[in-house]
Scaffold this motif. Structure first.
Motif, PDB file in Angstrom:
ATOM      1  N   ILE A 236       5.518  58.812 -31.238  1.00  0.00           N
ATOM      2  CA  ILE A 236       6.310  59.252 -32.306  1.00  0.00           C
ATOM      3  C   ILE A 236       5.850  60.674 -32.628  1.00  0.00           C
ATOM      4  O   ILE A 236       7.101  61.392 -32.723  1.00  0.00           O
ATOM      5  CB  ILE A 236       5.996  58.431 -33.785  1.00  0.00           C
ATOM      6  N   GLY A 237       4.913  61.146 -32.698  1.00  0.00           N
ATOM      7  CA  GLY A 237       4.541  62.775 -32.409  1.00  0.00           C
ATOM      8  C   GLY A 237       5.242  63.334 -31.283  1.00  0.00           C
ATOM      9  O   GLY A 237       5.844  64.520 -31.507  1.00  0.00           O
ATOM     10  N   MET A 339      17.111  48.945 -36.984  1.00  0.00           N
ATOM     11  CA  MET A 339      17.104  48.902 -35.541  1.00  0.00           C
ATOM     12  C   MET A 339      16.469  47.421 -35.619  1.00  0.00           C
ATOM     13  O   MET A 339      15.755  46.945 -35.979  1.00  0.00           O
ATOM     14  CB  MET A 339      16.245  49.762 -34.735  1.00  0.00           C
ATOM     15  N   ARG A 340      17.059  46.629 -34.645  1.00  0.00           N
ATOM     16  CA  ARG A 340      16.648  45.367 -34.259  1.00  0.00           C
ATOM     17  C   ARG A 340      16.090  45.350 -32.643  1.00  0.00           C
ATOM     18  O   ARG A 340      16.707  45.777 -31.986  1.00  0.00           O
ATOM     19  CB  ARG A 340      17.634  44.161 -34.265  1.00  0.00           C
ATOM     20  N   VAL A 341      14.734  45.092 -32.502  1.00  0.00           N
ATOM     21  CA  VAL A 341      14.205  45.110 -31.127  1.00  0.00           C
ATOM     22  C   VAL A 341      13.457  43.732 -31.041  1.00  0.00           C
ATOM     23  O   VAL A 341      12.632  43.445 -31.897  1.00  0.00           O
ATOM     24  CB  VAL A 341      13.298  46.269 -31.225  1.00  0.00           C
ATOM     25  N   GLY A 342      14.132  42.915 -30.133  1.00  0.00           N
ATOM     26  CA  GLY A 342      13.571  41.675 -29.986  1.00  0.00           C
ATOM     27  C   GLY A 342      13.925  40.866 -31.255  1.00  0.00           C
ATOM     28  O   GLY A 342      15.072  40.712 -31.812  1.00  0.00           O
ATOM     29  N   ASP A 343      12.965  40.456 -32.040  1.00  0.00           N
ATOM     30  CA  ASP A 343      13.003  39.608 -32.978  1.00  0.00           C
ATOM     31  C   ASP A 343      12.402  40.270 -34.354  1.00  0.00           C
ATOM     32  O   ASP A 343      12.263  39.608 -35.310  1.00  0.00           O
ATOM     33  CB  ASP A 343      12.309  38.218 -32.882  1.00  0.00           C
ATOM     34  N   SER A 344      12.326  41.635 -34.468  1.00  0.00           N
ATOM     35  CA  SER A 344      11.763  42.315 -35.502  1.00  0.00           C
ATOM     36  C   SER A 344      12.675  43.558 -35.580  1.00  0.00           C
ATOM     37  O   SER A 344      13.960  43.696 -35.015  1.00  0.00           O
ATOM     38  CB  SER A 344      10.681  43.219 -34.983  1.00  0.00           C
ATOM     39  N   VAL A 345      12.736  43.700 -37.140  1.00  0.00           N
ATOM     40  CA  VAL A 345      13.746  44.602 -37.654  1.00  0.00           C
ATOM     41  C   VAL A 345      13.125  45.762 -38.206  1.00  0.00           C
ATOM     42  O   VAL A 345      11.993  45.649 -38.871  1.00  0.00           O
ATOM     43  CB  VAL A 345      14.644  44.021 -38.691  1.00  0.00           C
ATOM     44  N   TYR A 346      13.703  47.004 -37.901  1.00  0.00           N
ATOM     45  CA  TYR A 346      12.777  48.455 -38.316  1.00  0.00           C
ATOM     46  C   TYR A 346      13.718  49.206 -39.079  1.00  0.00           C
ATOM     47  O   TYR A 346      14.884  49.164 -38.970  1.00  0.00           O
ATOM     48  CB  TYR A 346      12.297  49.241 -37.122  1.00  0.00           C
ATOM     49  N   MET A 347      13.252  50.149 -39.988  1.00  0.00           N
ATOM     50  CA  MET A 347      13.831  50.992 -40.836  1.00  0.00           C
ATOM     51  C   MET A 347      13.235  52.357 -40.674  1.00  0.00           C
ATOM     52  O   MET A 347      11.931  52.397 -40.765  1.00  0.00           O
ATOM     53  CB  MET A 347      13.919  50.697 -42.253  1.00  0.00           C
ATOM     54  N   ILE A 348      13.887  53.197 -40.053  1.00  0.00           N
ATOM     55  CA  ILE A 348      13.244  54.680 -39.711  1.00  0.00           C
ATOM     56  C   ILE A 348      13.704  55.916 -40.632  1.00  0.00           C
ATOM     57  O   ILE A 348      15.089  56.001 -40.494  1.00  0.00           O
ATOM     58  CB  ILE A 348      13.563  54.665 -38.377  1.00  0.00           C
ATOM     59  N   ALA A 360      11.383  56.500 -29.386  1.00  0.00           N
ATOM     60  CA  ALA A 360      10.055  56.377 -29.177  1.00  0.00           C
ATOM     61  C   ALA A 360       9.569  54.939 -29.440  1.00  0.00           C
ATOM     62  O   ALA A 360       8.716  54.397 -28.962  1.00  0.00           O
ATOM     63  CB  ALA A 360       9.272  57.456 -29.957  1.00  0.00           C
ATOM     64  N   VAL A 361       9.808  54.427 -30.588  1.00  0.00           N
ATOM     65  CA  VAL A 361       9.481  53.070 -31.144  1.00  0.00           C
ATOM     66  C   VAL A 361       9.677  52.050 -30.061  1.00  0.00           C
ATOM     67  O   VAL A 361       9.225  51.136 -29.540  1.00  0.00           O
ATOM     68  CB  VAL A 361      10.047  52.685 -32.332  1.00  0.00           C
ATOM     69  N   LEU A 362      11.086  52.033 -29.525  1.00  0.00           N
ATOM     70  CA  LEU A 362      11.490  51.241 -28.518  1.00  0.00           C
ATOM     71  C   LEU A 362      10.919  51.251 -27.206  1.00  0.00           C
ATOM     72  O   LEU A 362      10.439  50.305 -26.451  1.00  0.00           O
ATOM     73  CB  LEU A 362      12.979  51.414 -28.152  1.00  0.00           C
ATOM     74  N   ALA A 363      10.583  52.476 -26.832  1.00  0.00           N
ATOM     75  CA  ALA A 363       9.901  52.742 -25.468  1.00  0.00           C
ATOM     76  C   ALA A 363       8.324  52.470 -25.714  1.00  0.00           C
ATOM     77  O   ALA A 363       7.648  51.873 -24.572  1.00  0.00           O
ATOM     78  CB  ALA A 363       9.878  54.260 -25.280  1.00  0.00           C
ATOM     79  N   GLN A 364       7.634  52.640 -26.902  1.00  0.00           N
ATOM     80  CA  GLN A 364       6.348  51.985 -27.043  1.00  0.00           C
ATOM     81  C   GLN A 364       6.250  50.426 -27.173  1.00  0.00           C
ATOM     82  O   GLN A 364       5.106  49.853 -26.941  1.00  0.00           O
ATOM     83  CB  GLN A 364       5.750  52.614 -28.249  1.00  0.00           C
ATOM     84  N   ILE A 365       7.179  49.738 -27.560  1.00  0.00           N
ATOM     85  CA  ILE A 365       7.252  48.448 -27.563  1.00  0.00           C
ATOM     86  C   ILE A 365       7.085  47.894 -26.281  1.00  0.00           C
ATOM     87  O   ILE A 365       6.411  46.730 -26.003  1.00  0.00           O
ATOM     88  CB  ILE A 365       8.417  47.895 -28.571  1.00  0.00           C
ATOM     89  N   ARG A 366       7.930  48.309 -25.524  1.00  0.00           N
ATOM     90  CA  ARG A 366       8.112  47.679 -23.900  1.00  0.00           C
ATOM     91  C   ARG A 366       7.464  48.626 -22.964  1.00  0.00           C
ATOM     92  O   ARG A 366       8.217  49.135 -22.170  1.00  0.00           O
ATOM     93  CB  ARG A 366       9.427  47.255 -23.542  1.00  0.00           C
TER      94      ARG A 366
END
Length: 366
Positions: A236-237, A339-348, A360-366
């Protein structure tokens, strides 16, 4: 000679005339009144409040009765997903023109929300008035509800049965540019809210356990709240061309709730991360695991008009089913991302580069 009695004579006359005696008439038997059965399945929003009460509470100072429509206030988008993941019911309506940004401006705009969190009555806390719990109450039938009036509107909350119910009427321009309720006394508005609450409380009190069993997240967070994986500060940084030296984690399950929102977050087992450097307070990211199926709620008005699709299909780690929305605001890169990634929901939320943080969140998840 024997004389015929009157009854025999009458029968003989009928016989000779070719007529028969009328058959005895059966006494009608009253059928039992069918018992009114409870609605099958979980309660719906229409079971909590009648249309006429909705219109009454949302009528402005001009006296014109409005026609409320179902809508989620844009700033409540993530909260709606969180409540659904916790197994609660969220209902909300709007009067006025649908907003096209998350600021939801307009002197005719107002929202009414009714939220029910089953199994949370023992955790109930009064409404907040500013930075302290309110001491104001309103009798709603036999229930003493907590009320509060503030810059954003009117609140009413109470434990009902084993559920915690929270109601809120908000309006743009209150205390600033003017709202549709200018000139109406606060007590009058709370009285209207109490009329709505009476029907809602009765519906919830009289409900069966099955009627309060709304769908919930199928898989929730089991371990500690940790800012790693997709939330790792390093990636993220890098997305923001900086280095975050510290993360602050907020886990609502570690303490008793002080508000309805905190109780919902704990029931959904969501948590949030804040990223800090020596000179900068960076992004704020919230996540609720197992809530992916509830992301579809955000396709409803007014989220659908205040947010626009964000294409992440070329981002590293993207997979079919991933989807993102970015708020339409007028101040540039500060627009929050859902954002929904897989079965999780994020607010940024990020002062700069919320889209870059989402990637960045998406890339680090997978």
């Amino acid at each position: 000679m024997r004389l015929m009695t009157g009854g025999i004579a009458a029968a003989l006359v009928l016989l000779l005339s070719g007529c028969t005696a009328p058959a005895p008439v059966a006494t009608p038997v009253a059928e039992p009144t069918p018992e009114e059965s409870a609605p099958a399945g979980p309660l719906l929003c229409g079971d909590l409040v009648a249309d006429v009460n909705l219109a009454a509470v949302m009528t402005g100072s001009d006296g014109v009765v409005p026609d409320p429509v179902r809508a989620i206030r844009p700033n409540d988008a993530f909260d709606a997903v969180e409540l659904a993941a916790a197994g609660g019911l969220g209902c909300s309506w709007r009067v006025g023109v649908a907003p096209t940004t998350t600021y939801a401006e307009g002197d005719d705009l107002a929202y009414l929300s009714i939220e029910v969190l089953p199994g949370a009555a023992a955790q109930w806390q009064p409404a907040w008035a500013g930075d302290a719990p309110s001491e104001d109450t309103l009798a709603v039938g036999a229930i003493e509800a907590s009320t509060a009036v503030g810059e954003s509107g009117w609140q009413l909350t109470a434990p009902v049965g084993d559920a915690w119910i929270a109601m809120r009427l908000t309006a743009s321009g209150l205390g600033t540019t003017g709202s549709r309720y200018d000139g109406i006394a606060p007590d009058e508005m709370l009285s209207r809210l109490g009329d709505v609450a009476e029907a809602t409380f009765e519906a919830v009190q009289g409900a069966t356990p099955e009627q309060l069993a709304w769908p919930a997240a199928t898989s929730q967070r089991q371990g500690d709240a940790v800012c790693n994986g997709g939330l790792d500060p390093q990636g993220i940084g890098m997305a923001l061309d900086t280095t975050f030296t510290e993360t602050e984690v907020y886990d609502p399950t570690t303490s008793a709730p002080r508000s309805f929102g905190e109780a919902v977050a704990a029931a959904a087992r969501s948590y949030s991360c804040d990223y800090l450097s020596d000179s900068l307070r960076g992004p704020h990211i919230s996540v609720v695991y197992g809530a992916g199926s509830f992301f579809d709620l955000l396709g409803q008005a007014d989220v659908s008009t205040a947010f626009a699709p964000l294409d992440l299909s070329t981002a590293a780690g993207y997979a079919d089913g991933d989807v993102a929305l970015r708020a339409q605001v007028t101040d540039g890169p500060a627009a929050p991302v859902l954002m929904r990634v897989g079965d999780s929901v994020y607010m940024i939320f990020s002062k700069d580069g919320a889209t870059a943080v989402a990637e960045a969140v998406l890339a680090q998840i997978r």
